[in-house]
Design a protein around this motif. Structure first.
Motif, PDB file in Angstrom:
ATOM      1  N   TYR A 129       0.845  -1.192   0.000  1.00 36.77           N
ATOM      2  CA  TYR A 129       0.000   0.000   0.000  1.00 36.77           C
ATOM      3  C   TYR A 129       0.885   1.248   0.000  1.00 36.77           C
ATOM      4  O   TYR A 129       1.269   1.748   1.065  1.00 36.77           O
ATOM      5  N   PRO A 130       1.242   1.753  -1.184  1.00 32.86           N
ATOM      6  CA  PRO A 130       2.169   2.894  -1.287  1.00 32.86           C
ATOM      7  C   PRO A 130       1.726   4.115  -0.500  1.00 32.86           C
ATOM      8  O   PRO A 130       2.565   4.833   0.051  1.00 32.86           O
ATOM      9  N   ARG A 131       0.416   4.373  -0.443  1.00 29.96           N
ATOM     10  CA  ARG A 131      -0.056   5.556   0.280  1.00 29.96           C
ATOM     11  C   ARG A 131       0.256   5.446   1.767  1.00 29.96           C
ATOM     12  O   ARG A 131       0.700   6.407   2.396  1.00 29.96           O
ATOM     13  N   VAL A 132       0.044   4.269   2.333  1.00 26.86           N
ATOM     14  CA  VAL A 132       0.354   4.052   3.748  1.00 26.86           C
ATOM     15  C   VAL A 132       1.855   4.183   3.980  1.00 26.86           C
ATOM     16  O   VAL A 132       2.305   4.813   4.941  1.00 26.86           O
ATOM     17  N   ARG A 133       2.631   3.589   3.083  1.00 29.69           N
ATOM     18  CA  ARG A 133       4.089   3.654   3.214  1.00 29.69           C
ATOM     19  C   ARG A 133       4.586   5.094   3.146  1.00 29.69           C
ATOM     20  O   ARG A 133       5.479   5.491   3.899  1.00 29.69           O
ATOM     21  N   GLU A 134       3.988   5.889   2.265  1.00 28.87           N
ATOM     22  CA  GLU A 134       4.404   7.285   2.136  1.00 28.87           C
ATOM     23  C   GLU A 134       4.128   8.063   3.417  1.00 28.87           C
ATOM     24  O   GLU A 134       4.949   8.881   3.851  1.00 28.87           O
ATOM     25  N   ILE A 135       2.981   7.814   4.041  1.00 25.68           N
ATOM     26  CA  ILE A 135       2.647   8.500   5.296  1.00 25.68           C
ATOM     27  C   ILE A 135       3.683   8.176   6.369  1.00 25.68           C
ATOM     28  O   ILE A 135       4.155   9.060   7.097  1.00 25.68           O
ATOM     29  N   LEU A 136       4.059   6.905   6.474  1.00 26.88           N
ATOM     30  CA  LEU A 136       5.040   6.501   7.475  1.00 26.88           C
ATOM     31  C   LEU A 136       6.423   7.057   7.152  1.00 26.88           C
ATOM     32  O   LEU A 136       7.168   7.469   8.052  1.00 26.88           O
ATOM     33  N   ASP A 137       6.773   7.098   5.865  1.00 28.45           N
ATOM     34  CA  ASP A 137       8.085   7.624   5.481  1.00 28.45           C
ATOM     35  C   ASP A 137       8.183   9.125   5.729  1.00 28.45           C
ATOM     36  O   ASP A 137       9.251   9.635   6.082  1.00 28.45           O
ATOM     37  N   VAL A 138       7.078   9.839   5.535  1.00 26.21           N
ATOM     38  CA  VAL A 138       7.084  11.279   5.789  1.00 26.21           C
ATOM     39  C   VAL A 138       7.339  11.553   7.269  1.00 26.21           C
ATOM     40  O   VAL A 138       8.000  12.529   7.628  1.00 26.21           O
ATOM     41  N   GLU A 139       6.829  10.694   8.152  1.00 29.76           N
ATOM     42  CA  GLU A 139       7.094  10.840   9.587  1.00 29.76           C
ATOM     43  C   GLU A 139       8.591  10.939   9.854  1.00 29.76           C
ATOM     44  O   GLU A 139       9.044  11.726  10.680  1.00 29.76           O
ATOM     45  N   PHE A 140       9.356  10.112   9.160  1.00 29.30           N
ATOM     46  CA  PHE A 140      10.802  10.044   9.366  1.00 29.30           C
ATOM     47  C   PHE A 140      11.566  10.826   8.300  1.00 29.30           C
ATOM     48  O   PHE A 140      12.794  10.783   8.258  1.00 29.30           O
ATOM     49  N   ARG A 141      10.821  11.531   7.445  1.00 29.92           N
ATOM     50  CA  ARG A 141      11.417  12.345   6.378  1.00 29.92           C
ATOM     51  C   ARG A 141      12.408  11.549   5.540  1.00 29.92           C
ATOM     52  O   ARG A 141      13.466  12.046   5.142  1.00 29.92           O
TER      53      ARG A 141
END
Length: 205
Positions: A129-141
């Protein structure tokens, strides 16, 4: 200190007119955006103009808020909210708790955090789920994962309440933060003291 709600409430020295790129000093520029409005956070009043430097391709505001105006503008910014612990251990099993466990599974595998309460399957689900992964990656920039035993430093300029610093620290980085706003720094310091982490260092710009 009162938050400003319009550009008329800024102090006389509230805007700096540049006339040239703040990165390379070139005055050769083109209009990038005009009449910009802060519709996301709603804390920067008025309309703003952004330019693109023709020499180094940097984008910048002109005029831009002065150092005296920035603390006033940021009074209503989200970094003045007490940081929330997104990795808390809910006692009752629920969909919310399940999401936390799966998200922590991804964080542990991708960024090297060591959140005790996790489900390793979260890493593989996030890949689907790329959208979920992007949200988590943004947390850690999109921080890179440190190698075993590696020490690395991170400086967060404009650290606000320290939310990102806390995540980077959990991923093994020695973190340093600075911010021109003392209110935001107090929240960050309180978070650092609660965590008991000596590598959470803060200062005012």
């Amino acid at each position: 200190m009162q938050a400003v709600t319009s550009t008329s409430e800024l102090p006389a020295e509230g805007l700096d007119a540049l006339g040239a790129c703040p990165v390379c000093g070139s005055s050769d520029r083109t209009l990038l955006y005009d009449n910009l409005k802060d519709i996301v956070f709603g804390c920067a009043p008025g309309l703003w103009t952004m330019w693109r430097c023709q020499s180094c391709a940097s984008g910048y505001l002109d005029p831009r808020p002065s150092s005296a105006a920035i603390p006033l503008i940021y009074q209503r910014y989200y970094t003045h909210e007490a940081p929330k612990d997104s990795h808390r251990n809910d006692t009752a099993f629920s969909l919310r708790r399940l999401r936390h466990l799966l998200a922590n599974g991804y964080r542990n595998r991708r960024y090297g955090t060591r959140y005790e309460h996790n489900l390793a399957a979260g890493y593989w689900l996030a890949l689907l789920y790329p959208r979920v992964r992007e949200i988590l990656d943004v947390e850690f920039r999109h921080l890179r994962r440190l190698k075993p035993g590696e020490r690395a430093r991170l400086l967060d300029v404009g650290c606000g309440n320290g939310s990102f610093m806390a995540k980077a620290r959990d991923a093994g980085w020695d973190v340093f933060g600075c911010d021109p706003d003392t209110s935001a720094l107090e929240l960050a310091r309180a978070r650092a003291l609660r965590s008991g982490k000596a590598t959470h260092r803060l200062g005012k710009t």
